[in-house]
Design a protein around this motif. Structure first.
Motif, short mmCIF file in Angstrom:
data_model
loop_
_atom_site.label_atom_id
_atom_site.label_comp_id
_atom_site.label_asym_id
_atom_site.label_seq_id
_atom_site.Cartn_x
_atom_site.Cartn_y
_atom_site.Cartn_z
N ASP A 21 0.90 -1.20 0.10
CA ASP A 21 0.00 -0.19 0.05
C ASP A 21 0.74 1.39 0.08
O ASP A 21 0.68 2.14 0.78
CB ASP A 21 -0.82 0.10 1.18
CG ASP A 21 -2.38 0.85 0.95
OD1 ASP A 21 -2.31 1.45 -0.03
OD2 ASP A 21 -3.19 0.33 1.73
N THR A 30 4.21 -0.50 -5.72
CA THR A 30 4.80 -1.00 -4.64
C THR A 30 5.94 -1.73 -5.12
O THR A 30 7.19 -1.84 -4.75
CB THR A 30 3.89 -1.82 -3.81
OG1 THR A 30 2.85 -0.91 -3.15
CG2 THR A 30 4.92 -1.94 -2.45
N LEU A 59 -2.87 -11.09 -2.96
CA LEU A 59 -3.76 -11.36 -1.96
C LEU A 59 -5.42 -11.26 -2.44
O LEU A 59 -5.36 -11.11 -3.67
CB LEU A 59 -3.54 -10.44 -0.57
CG LEU A 59 -2.16 -10.41 -0.16
CD1 LEU A 59 -1.83 -9.26 0.75
CD2 LEU A 59 -1.85 -11.78 0.41
N LYS A 66 -8.62 -2.25 -2.68
CA LYS A 66 -7.27 -2.26 -3.31
C LYS A 66 -7.16 -1.03 -4.37
O LYS A 66 -8.24 -0.85 -4.84
CB LYS A 66 -7.11 -3.91 -3.92
CG LYS A 66 -8.16 -3.90 -5.06
CD LYS A 66 -8.35 -5.38 -5.65
CE LYS A 66 -9.35 -5.29 -6.46
NZ LYS A 66 -9.27 -6.37 -7.48
N THR A 67 -5.92 -1.05 -4.75
CA THR A 67 -5.81 0.09 -5.83
C THR A 67 -5.90 -0.51 -7.21
O THR A 67 -6.76 -0.26 -8.06
CB THR A 67 -4.42 0.68 -5.81
OG1 THR A 67 -4.34 1.06 -4.48
CG2 THR A 67 -4.33 1.81 -6.86
N ASN A 70 -4.03 -5.73 -5.80
CA ASN A 70 -3.97 -6.40 -4.33
C ASN A 70 -2.54 -6.95 -4.23
O ASN A 70 -2.52 -8.28 -4.02
CB ASN A 70 -5.20 -7.18 -3.80
CG ASN A 70 -5.17 -7.01 -2.12
OD1 ASN A 70 -4.06 -6.33 -1.75
ND2 ASN A 70 -5.84 -7.92 -1.74
N ALA A 71 -1.44 -6.50 -4.58
CA ALA A 71 -0.13 -6.78 -4.58
C ALA A 71 0.54 -6.52 -2.97
O ALA A 71 0.33 -5.51 -2.72
CB ALA A 71 0.70 -6.44 -5.65
N ALA A 126 -5.34 -14.49 4.23
CA ALA A 126 -5.41 -13.19 3.55
C ALA A 126 -5.62 -13.48 2.14
O ALA A 126 -6.05 -12.48 1.11
CB ALA A 126 -4.06 -12.57 3.79
N LYS A 129 -9.88 -14.13 2.62
CA LYS A 129 -10.90 -13.60 3.57
C LYS A 129 -10.44 -12.10 3.79
O LYS A 129 -9.46 -11.56 3.18
CB LYS A 129 -10.52 -14.01 4.65
CG LYS A 129 -11.46 -15.30 5.18
CD LYS A 129 -11.07 -15.90 6.43
CE LYS A 129 -12.22 -16.89 6.79
NZ LYS A 129 -12.01 -17.10 8.50
N GLN A 131 -8.84 -9.70 6.38
CA GLN A 131 -8.16 -9.84 7.69
C GLN A 131 -8.10 -8.38 8.41
O GLN A 131 -7.91 -7.44 7.72
CB GLN A 131 -6.65 -10.12 7.17
CG GLN A 131 -6.61 -11.64 6.64
CD GLN A 131 -6.87 -12.81 7.41
OE1 GLN A 131 -7.89 -13.08 7.86
NE2 GLN A 131 -5.89 -13.34 8.44
N GLY A 158 -1.30 -6.59 4.49
CA GLY A 158 -0.57 -7.22 3.16
C GLY A 158 0.70 -7.32 3.28
O GLY A 158 1.59 -8.30 3.05
P1 ATP Z 1 -0.96 -2.15 -6.68
O1 ATP Z 1 -1.40 -3.74 -7.28
O2 ATP Z 1 -0.93 -1.18 -7.58
O3 ATP Z 1 0.29 -2.81 -5.85
P2 ATP Z 1 -3.02 -2.87 -4.82
O4 ATP Z 1 -4.02 -3.19 -5.52
O5 ATP Z 1 -2.00 -3.65 -4.16
O6 ATP Z 1 -2.02 -1.80 -5.53
P3 ATP Z 1 -3.03 -1.60 -2.19
O7 ATP Z 1 -3.14 0.31 -2.58
O8 ATP Z 1 -1.77 -2.09 -1.73
O9 ATP Z 1 -3.66 -2.02 -3.57
O10 ATP Z 1 -4.31 -1.62 -1.36
C1 ATP Z 1 -4.48 -2.85 -0.84
C2 ATP Z 1 -4.75 -2.89 0.63
O11 ATP Z 1 -5.69 -3.98 1.10
C3 ATP Z 1 -3.33 -2.85 1.46
O12 ATP Z 1 -3.50 -1.88 2.42
C4 ATP Z 1 -3.37 -4.19 1.91
O13 ATP Z 1 -2.69 -4.40 3.09
C5 ATP Z 1 -4.97 -4.57 2.30
N1 ATP Z 1 -5.16 -6.02 2.24
C6 ATP Z 1 -4.73 -6.82 1.23
N2 ATP Z 1 -5.33 -8.17 1.50
C7 ATP Z 1 -6.35 -8.10 2.48
C8 ATP Z 1 -7.04 -8.84 3.19
N3 ATP Z 1 -6.99 -10.16 2.97
N4 ATP Z 1 -7.85 -8.24 4.27
C9 ATP Z 1 -7.64 -7.01 4.57
N5 ATP Z 1 -7.04 -6.11 3.80
C10 ATP Z 1 -6.18 -6.54 2.97
#
Ligand code: ATP
Length: 461
Positions: A21, A30, A59, A66-67, A70-71, A126, A129, A131, A158
């Motif tokens: 994130d 990231t 994840l 997620k942006t 969800n990486a 994760a 579900k 988390q 994450g």
């Molecule tokens: P990018 O693909 O560009 O890296 P992203 O899609 O990974 O972006 P983030 O901005 O990283 O999106 O946002 C995802 C958020 O969700 C993060 O804060 C991460 O910690 C959180 N997250 C991921 N998996 C879970 C989960 N299973 N439960 C709760 N929160 C989660």
């Protein structure tokens, strides 16, 4: 996979660094922060070594906040540096890059060789579900994982989950190339990508969607990623990359080891009696209403099993997959995978489909009026239980009944159906990665010919 480098001169420690994130829809990524962090560590090669490829852990793709995909990113290093030094370097990098007010950045660092079971278990959940941040923090406090977060600190979920997934089973690789300037439009010769795809598949996957004539290796957002090539081995993705060089505006590239393309998030079994929004997984059930198309081209049907019922949806972007879903009939036993869309005041929970396997298809019949046994003319019904009369010779009989013919089904039992490639999630296991076995793979003829010709790798289960 993890290689160990023992340095005889100085004492070294193993660190697992999780990051998440740091980006937002306004820019950044990231993976780019990780790319910079690796460059920073490698500046002093004698002190720090990577003991694995940087890990790109996807994840639960059904998390709404997620942006993009969800990486979570993980670096696993062996270093002469102390925890305090490693932590400072990583924290500086997070502060430098995670500047967007939407970046709820998380950094977690575990020191030690063996990842504790609680972290592995947190990571496993994760994938499918939601988390809680408080659970992540409580685990880190208990184990002594050092962490740092910005703003809402949701990235810590994450970061911790990434550390816990060591990619011990099925995994793939992605070469991600970065651009020097995000102001310069990405311009990569499409024909080169098509050629690269043709030459390197199935050792690479999902570079080009032939059905929809769409290039899939280039993102469209404002982030620093120029392109990403996914494949089975580091060599395969590097060779594919070489085929599209030279590239304008190229800053550099890095190869990540990943759970992308493994379908890891769909191994969970969804219980319809305990539905939770944003859960990913699979379930079996019987089709209880005929599929229908709604405005916008989305296809819906209802599925039921002993635990309950749920509407299932194949949305417009899933393309031809919707036609397969439309071919289902009431009574068909199917296995489906996907994510649970949240219930609102306007609609109930929905399972957004990510795959379909018909397990047992019902027989479908059409009934036709009989043919006259005397003149072979068409017969018409004389009314309920009144028999049939020939339209041509007027022959009448009460002992003739309608003829029944079985209709062939469009779908094949135990065959896997996936959305069009352009609608795949990062975690979707593409058809080419299945071994011929339990599941037959439905592929077009040209695709099949190509696979046979270019089958140079044994795909993993
Ligand atoms: P990018 O693909 O560009 O890296 P992203 O899609 O990974 O972006 P983030 O901005 O990283 O999106 O946002 C995802 C958020 O969700 C993060 O804060 C991460 O910690 C959180 N997250 C991921 N998996 C879970 C989960 N299973 N439960 C709760 N929160 C989660």
């Amino acid at each position: 996979m993890i290689r160990k480098f023992i340095c005889p001169k100085a004492q070294t420690q193993i660190f697992h660094i999780g990051l998440d994130d740091t980006d937002s829809s306004e820019g950044m990524c990231t993976t780019f922060l990780t790319f910079n962090l690796v460059s920073r560590f490698l500046k002093d090669k004698n002190k720090t070594r990577l003991i694995d490829y940087p890990n790109l852990i996807r994840l639960n793709p059904n998390i709404p906040w997620k942006t993009r995909g969800n990486a979570s990113l993980v670096l696993r290093i062996e270093s002469e540096l102390t925890m305090a030094e490693v932590f400072r370097m990583c924290k500086n990098m997070v502060d430098r890059f995670a500047t967007s007010k939407h970046a709820n950045a998380g950094l977690a660092i575990f020191e030690g060789e063996k990842i504790p079971d609680t972290v592995r278990e947190f990571s496993r959940r994760a994938l499918f579900k939601v988390q809680s941040l408080s659970e992540a923090i409580s685990i880190m406090d208990k184990i002594g994982i050092r962490y740092y977060g910005l703003r809402k600190r949701q990235g810590l979920v994450g970061a911790l989950a990434g550390i816990g997934n060591e990619l011990k089973h099925d995994h793939t690789f992605e070469l991600i190339a970065y651009r020097k300037s995000c102001k310069v439009k990405r311009s990569i010769d499409k024909s080169k990508i098509i050629k690269m795809d043709y030459k390197t598949r199935p050792s690479t996957y999902n570079s080009y969607d032939e059905e929809n004539n769409r290039v899939l290796i280039t993102p469209h957002g404002p982030d620093p990623v120029l392109l990403g090539i996914r494949g089975e081995t580091p060599r395969a993705v590097k060779q594919a990359f070489d085929l599209i060089l030279p590239l304008k505006n190229l800053l550099g590239y890095m190869i990540f080891r990943s759970n992308q393309g493994t379908g890891e998030h769909l191994q969970n079994v969804i219980d319809l009696s305990k539905l939770k929004a944003y859960t990913s997984g699979k379930l079996k059930g019987t089709v209880s209403t005929r599929p229908h198309i709604e405005r916008g081209g989305h296809v819906f049907f209802e599925l039921k099993n002993e635990q309950g019922r749920i509407p299932c949806a194949a949305y417009e972007p899933t393309g031809n997959f919707r036609m397969k879903v439309m071919s289902l009939s009431e009574g068909d036993l199917v296995e489906v995978g996907g994510g649970i869309r949240k219930k609102t005041s306007r609609h109930q929970s929905v399972l957004n489909l990510e795959y379909l396997i018909p397990r047992k298809l019902v027989s479908l019949w059409i009934e036709k009026n009989p043919i006259c046994p005397k003149c072979f003319g068409k017969m018409n019904s004389e009314g309920r239980n009144q028999g049939f009369k020939c339209k041509k010779c007027a022959f009448t009989s009460k002992f003739i009944s309608k003829s029944r013919t079985e209709v062939g089904r469009e779908l094949t039992q135990n065959r896997l159906y996936l959305p069009d490639m352009k609608a795949h999630r990062h975690l979707t296991k593409p058809l080419q990665r299945y071994v011929h076995g339990k599941l037959q793979v439905e592929i077009g003829r040209t695709e099949q010919e190509r696979l046979v010709r270019d089958w140079i790798l044994t795909p993993k289960n």
